[in-house]
Enzyme design. Structure first.
Site, PDB file in Angstrom:
ATOM      1  N   THR A 134     128.509 107.407 137.774  1.00  0.00           N
ATOM      2  CA  THR A 134     128.585 108.256 136.584  1.00  0.00           C
ATOM      3  C   THR A 134     128.089 109.675 136.859  1.00  0.00           C
ATOM      4  OG1 THR A 134     127.506 108.562 134.429  1.00  0.00           O
ATOM      5  CG2 THR A 134     126.330 107.221 135.993  1.00  0.00           C
ATOM      6  N   ASP A 135     128.532 110.613 136.049  1.00  0.00           N
ATOM      7  CA  ASP A 135     128.014 111.988 136.169  1.00  0.00           C
ATOM      8  C   ASP A 135     126.580 112.090 135.649  1.00  0.00           C
ATOM      9  OD1 ASP A 135     128.539 111.686 133.441  1.00  0.00           O
ATOM     10  OD2 ASP A 135     129.713 113.537 133.249  1.00  0.00           O
ATOM     11  N   GLU A 136     126.109 111.018 134.942  1.00  0.00           N
ATOM     12  CA  GLU A 136     124.775 111.100 134.339  1.00  0.00           C
ATOM     13  C   GLU A 136     123.665 111.151 135.391  1.00  0.00           C
ATOM     14  OE1 GLU A 136     124.275 108.683 130.828  1.00  0.00           O
ATOM     15  OE2 GLU A 136     126.427 108.657 130.458  1.00  0.00           O
ATOM     16  N   TYR A 159     119.187 104.059 132.323  1.00  0.00           N
ATOM     17  CA  TYR A 159     120.557 103.795 132.805  1.00  0.00           C
ATOM     18  C   TYR A 159     120.905 104.707 133.977  1.00  0.00           C
ATOM     19  CZ  TYR A 159     125.640 104.388 133.079  1.00  0.00           C
ATOM     20  OH  TYR A 159     126.937 104.510 133.549  1.00  0.00           O
ATOM     21  N   LYS A 163     121.625 103.849 137.974  1.00  0.00           N
ATOM     22  CA  LYS A 163     122.881 104.183 138.669  1.00  0.00           C
ATOM     23  C   LYS A 163     122.595 105.090 139.874  1.00  0.00           C
ATOM     24  CE  LYS A 163     126.604 103.251 137.748  1.00  0.00           C
ATOM     25  NZ  LYS A 163     127.438 102.060 138.098  1.00  0.00           N
TER      26      LYS A 163
HETATM   27  P1  NAD Z   1     131.043  97.822 130.430  1.00  0.00           P
HETATM   28  O1  NAD Z   1     129.659  97.650 129.927  1.00  0.00           O
HETATM   29  O2  NAD Z   1     132.173  97.903 129.446  1.00  0.00           O
HETATM   30  O3  NAD Z   1     131.396  96.631 131.427  1.00  0.00           O
HETATM   31  C1  NAD Z   1     130.526  96.161 132.400  1.00  0.00           C
HETATM   32  C2  NAD Z   1     131.054  94.830 132.906  1.00  0.00           C
HETATM   33  O4  NAD Z   1     130.160  94.371 133.936  1.00  0.00           O
HETATM   34  C3  NAD Z   1     131.099  93.743 131.836  1.00  0.00           C
HETATM   35  O5  NAD Z   1     132.322  93.045 131.912  1.00  0.00           O
HETATM   36  C4  NAD Z   1     129.915  92.840 132.189  1.00  0.00           C
HETATM   37  O6  NAD Z   1     130.117  91.485 131.817  1.00  0.00           O
HETATM   38  C5  NAD Z   1     129.860  93.007 133.705  1.00  0.00           C
HETATM   39  N1  NAD Z   1     128.528  92.716 134.243  1.00  0.00           N
HETATM   40  C6  NAD Z   1     127.334  93.194 133.799  1.00  0.00           C
HETATM   41  N2  NAD Z   1     126.336  92.681 134.534  1.00  0.00           N
HETATM   42  C7  NAD Z   1     126.908  91.883 135.483  1.00  0.00           C
HETATM   43  C8  NAD Z   1     126.394  91.100 136.552  1.00  0.00           C
HETATM   44  N3  NAD Z   1     125.081  91.015 136.789  1.00  0.00           N
HETATM   45  N4  NAD Z   1     127.260  90.425 137.321  1.00  0.00           N
HETATM   46  C9  NAD Z   1     128.610  90.482 137.076  1.00  0.00           C
HETATM   47  N5  NAD Z   1     129.138  91.201 136.084  1.00  0.00           N
HETATM   48  C10 NAD Z   1     128.296  91.890 135.291  1.00  0.00           C
HETATM   49  O7  NAD Z   1     130.985  99.094 131.367  1.00  0.00           O
HETATM   50  P2  NAD Z   1     132.113 100.202 131.650  1.00  0.00           P
HETATM   51  O8  NAD Z   1     132.008 101.252 130.629  1.00  0.00           O
HETATM   52  O9  NAD Z   1     133.402  99.522 131.888  1.00  0.00           O
HETATM   53  O10 NAD Z   1     131.559 100.812 133.023  1.00  0.00           O
HETATM   54  C11 NAD Z   1     131.978 100.302 134.281  1.00  0.00           C
HETATM   55  C12 NAD Z   1     131.344 101.110 135.380  1.00  0.00           C
HETATM   56  O11 NAD Z   1     131.727 102.475 135.272  1.00  0.00           O
HETATM   57  C13 NAD Z   1     129.823 101.086 135.359  1.00  0.00           C
HETATM   58  O12 NAD Z   1     129.361 101.006 136.691  1.00  0.00           O
HETATM   59  C14 NAD Z   1     129.437 102.422 134.733  1.00  0.00           C
HETATM   60  O13 NAD Z   1     128.186 102.858 135.199  1.00  0.00           O
HETATM   61  C15 NAD Z   1     130.565 103.308 135.243  1.00  0.00           C
HETATM   62  N6  NAD Z   1     130.890 104.462 134.403  1.00  0.00           N
HETATM   63  C16 NAD Z   1     131.142 104.295 133.069  1.00  0.00           C
HETATM   64  C17 NAD Z   1     131.508 105.393 132.303  1.00  0.00           C
HETATM   65  C18 NAD Z   1     131.861 105.248 130.825  1.00  0.00           C
HETATM   66  O14 NAD Z   1     132.134 106.251 130.159  1.00  0.00           O
HETATM   67  N7  NAD Z   1     131.906 104.043 130.270  1.00  0.00           N
HETATM   68  C19 NAD Z   1     131.598 106.661 132.888  1.00  0.00           C
HETATM   69  C20 NAD Z   1     131.322 106.785 134.259  1.00  0.00           C
HETATM   70  C21 NAD Z   1     130.980 105.675 134.995  1.00  0.00           C
HETATM   71  P1  TYD Z   2     127.792 107.221 124.366  1.00  0.00           P
HETATM   72  O1  TYD Z   2     129.181 106.854 123.969  1.00  0.00           O
HETATM   73  O2  TYD Z   2     126.699 106.220 124.133  1.00  0.00           O
HETATM   74  O3  TYD Z   2     127.864 107.632 125.906  1.00  0.00           O
HETATM   75  P2  TYD Z   2     126.729 108.361 126.841  1.00  0.00           P
HETATM   76  O4  TYD Z   2     125.411 108.227 126.194  1.00  0.00           O
HETATM   77  O5  TYD Z   2     126.812 107.571 128.101  1.00  0.00           O
HETATM   78  O6  TYD Z   2     127.180 109.779 126.992  1.00  0.00           O
HETATM   79  O7  TYD Z   2     127.371 108.549 123.625  1.00  0.00           O
HETATM   80  C1  TYD Z   2     128.170 109.712 123.727  1.00  0.00           C
HETATM   81  C2  TYD Z   2     127.454 110.810 122.973  1.00  0.00           C
HETATM   82  O8  TYD Z   2     127.462 110.496 121.573  1.00  0.00           O
HETATM   83  C3  TYD Z   2     125.992 110.953 123.343  1.00  0.00           C
HETATM   84  O9  TYD Z   2     125.628 112.330 123.326  1.00  0.00           O
HETATM   85  C4  TYD Z   2     125.247 110.208 122.258  1.00  0.00           C
HETATM   86  C5  TYD Z   2     126.130 110.397 121.050  1.00  0.00           C
HETATM   87  N1  TYD Z   2     126.169 109.281 120.080  1.00  0.00           N
HETATM   88  C6  TYD Z   2     126.002 109.543 118.715  1.00  0.00           C
HETATM   89  O10 TYD Z   2     125.787 110.695 118.294  1.00  0.00           O
HETATM   90  N2  TYD Z   2     126.071 108.485 117.852  1.00  0.00           N
HETATM   91  C7  TYD Z   2     126.278 107.204 118.265  1.00  0.00           C
HETATM   92  O11 TYD Z   2     126.308 106.270 117.416  1.00  0.00           O
HETATM   93  C8  TYD Z   2     126.458 106.959 119.662  1.00  0.00           C
HETATM   94  C9  TYD Z   2     126.697 105.573 120.163  1.00  0.00           C
HETATM   95  C10 TYD Z   2     126.411 108.042 120.525  1.00  0.00           C
END
Ligand code: NAD
Ligand code: TYD
Length: 353
Positions: A134-136, A159, A163
């Protein structure tokens, strides 16, 4: 690539990636999805793939990535040559309430996968471990500037710290053991199959249920939004054309404040329901800010664009329309999700500002 192991494939991005691989690429090998099925893992995200390819080219293993014996067996029995590692605890708010699972899955789980891959592949260089991050990890930006691949790490939440740790482990395995890795750091995704604890799907579901739309703080925090299928295509591009050992930033080049996102979702939902443009905006509720809330994320993704030829396929307005259309056409998926663990999460009390 003949045999891909996807971890976390039942989650949001992982399931979109699996759809992408089967429906939009010429991959003709097998794909094994290893997922523990936490609250965020949903087998319904992949029913169509399972129906069409299950037992032939698609295999599901309900396994925790921290389980050394099971992961080692899976690598061996499917003769895995490519790992795409999505599995993680992914929600910042949950990491603030309880960081332990984040340390376990994101750090210990990644370490376990790296160890299993190193042992199984034993110095092979025709294999790949792709780590999805992630960019975070880069921290928080002020009003200007961008995250580059060489921006120093400065994670702020449990989180992002977990990561960042996993990213460092992946780099360590590259330098120490020559493990053929690639890594990607991506901005906020949105699209189908997104668990509605995250901002965009939460807004859509709350509007459907006439519930308040919680905006943290002043709503002026900025995120860079990427349509999830474009994340899948970027990872596929890295697997096929990326240089081993390299990290690629992936972004939407779509910076928006949170309040802009909330307004946009309200307006599209009003249009879909034939209501006046501002109809749902009365649901907007400013609530207490998230502790340590990162102010702004913005990705510079010139490297993957210029060196690998990847680009986004939709702009934010198109992506948001597609996303809302998907939620409105999939009430069964929504009903299934809201009847599960989601109930406990969404009924929490927000403190007002
Ligand atoms: P998500 O929470 O929707 O899915 C995570 C999946 O991992 C789930 O299916 C869960 O059951 C599985 N999981 C969790 N713990 C596990 C374990 N111990 N063993 C096996 N499986 C397990 O997450 P996402 O949003 O799809 O994110 C996927 C990846 O992308 C993550 O690594 C996250 O850090 C990264 N990422 C997410 C975003 C975003 O905007 N969602 C952005 C950048 C990077
Ligand atoms: P989120 O979707 O949780 O992603 P991330 O924290 O990984 O960026 O949140 C996106 C942005 O929206 C973040 O600045 C927090 C804000 N946010 C709200 O204002 N209200 C909400 O209910 C949630 C879930 C997030």
């Amino acid at each position: 690539m003949k045999s891909i192991l996807v971890t976390g494939g039942a989650g949001f991005i992982g399931s979109n990636f699996i759809h992408y691989v089967f429906n939009k690429t010429n991959f003709d090998g097998i794909l094994v999805n290893v997922d523990k099925l936490t609250y965020a893992g949903n087998p319904n995200n992949l029913v169509d793939i399972d129906k069409q390819f299950g037992g032939k080219r698609y295999f599901f293993e309900k396994v925790d990535i921290c389980d050394t014996e099971k992961i080692a067996n899976i690598l061996k029995s499917y003769n895995i040559d490519t790992i795409v590692h999505f599995a993680a605890e992914s929600h910042v708010d949950r990491s603030i309430l309880g960081p332990k699972e984040f340390i376990q899955t994101n750090i210990v789980g990644t370490f376990n996968l790296l160890e299993c891959a190193r042992n199984f592949w034993a110095n092979r260089n025709d294999v790949r471990f792709h780590h999805v991050s992630t960019d975070e990890v880069y921290g928080s930006l002020g009003a200007t500037g961008f995250f580059y691949e060489n921006t120093p790490y400065d994670p702020r939440s449990p989180y992002s710290a977990s990561k960042a740790s996993s990213d460092h482990l992946v780099e360590a395995y590259k330098h120490t053991y020559n493990l053929p890795i690639t890594k990607s750091n991506c901005s906020n995704n949105y699209g189908p199959y997104h668990f509605p604890e995250k901002l965009i799907p939460l807004l859509i579901l709350n509007i459907l249920n006439n519930k308040p739309l919680p905006v943290y703080g002043d709503g002026l925090n900025v995120r860079d939004w990427l349509y999830v299928e474009d994340h899948a295509s970027a990872i596929w591009t890295i697997l096929n054309k990326g240089i081993v050992g390299e990290t690629y930033n992936i972004g939407g080049e779509n910076e928006r404040t949170n309040i802009q996102i909330v307004n946009a979702v309200c307006e599209i939902m009003a249009e879909k329901h034939n209501k006046p443009k501002d109809f749902y905006k009365s649901l907007i509720t400013f609530v207490k800010d998230r502790p340590g809330h990162d102010k702004r994320y913005a990705i510079n993704c010139d490297k993957i664009k210029n060196s690998l030829g990847w680009t986004q396929s939709v702009n934010f307005e198109q992506g948001l329309q597609k996303t809302i259309d998907w939620y409105l056409s999939n009430p069964e998926w929504i009903n299934n999700v809201v009847s599960g663990e989601y109930k406990n999460w969404i009924n929490k009390n927000y403190e007002t500002r």
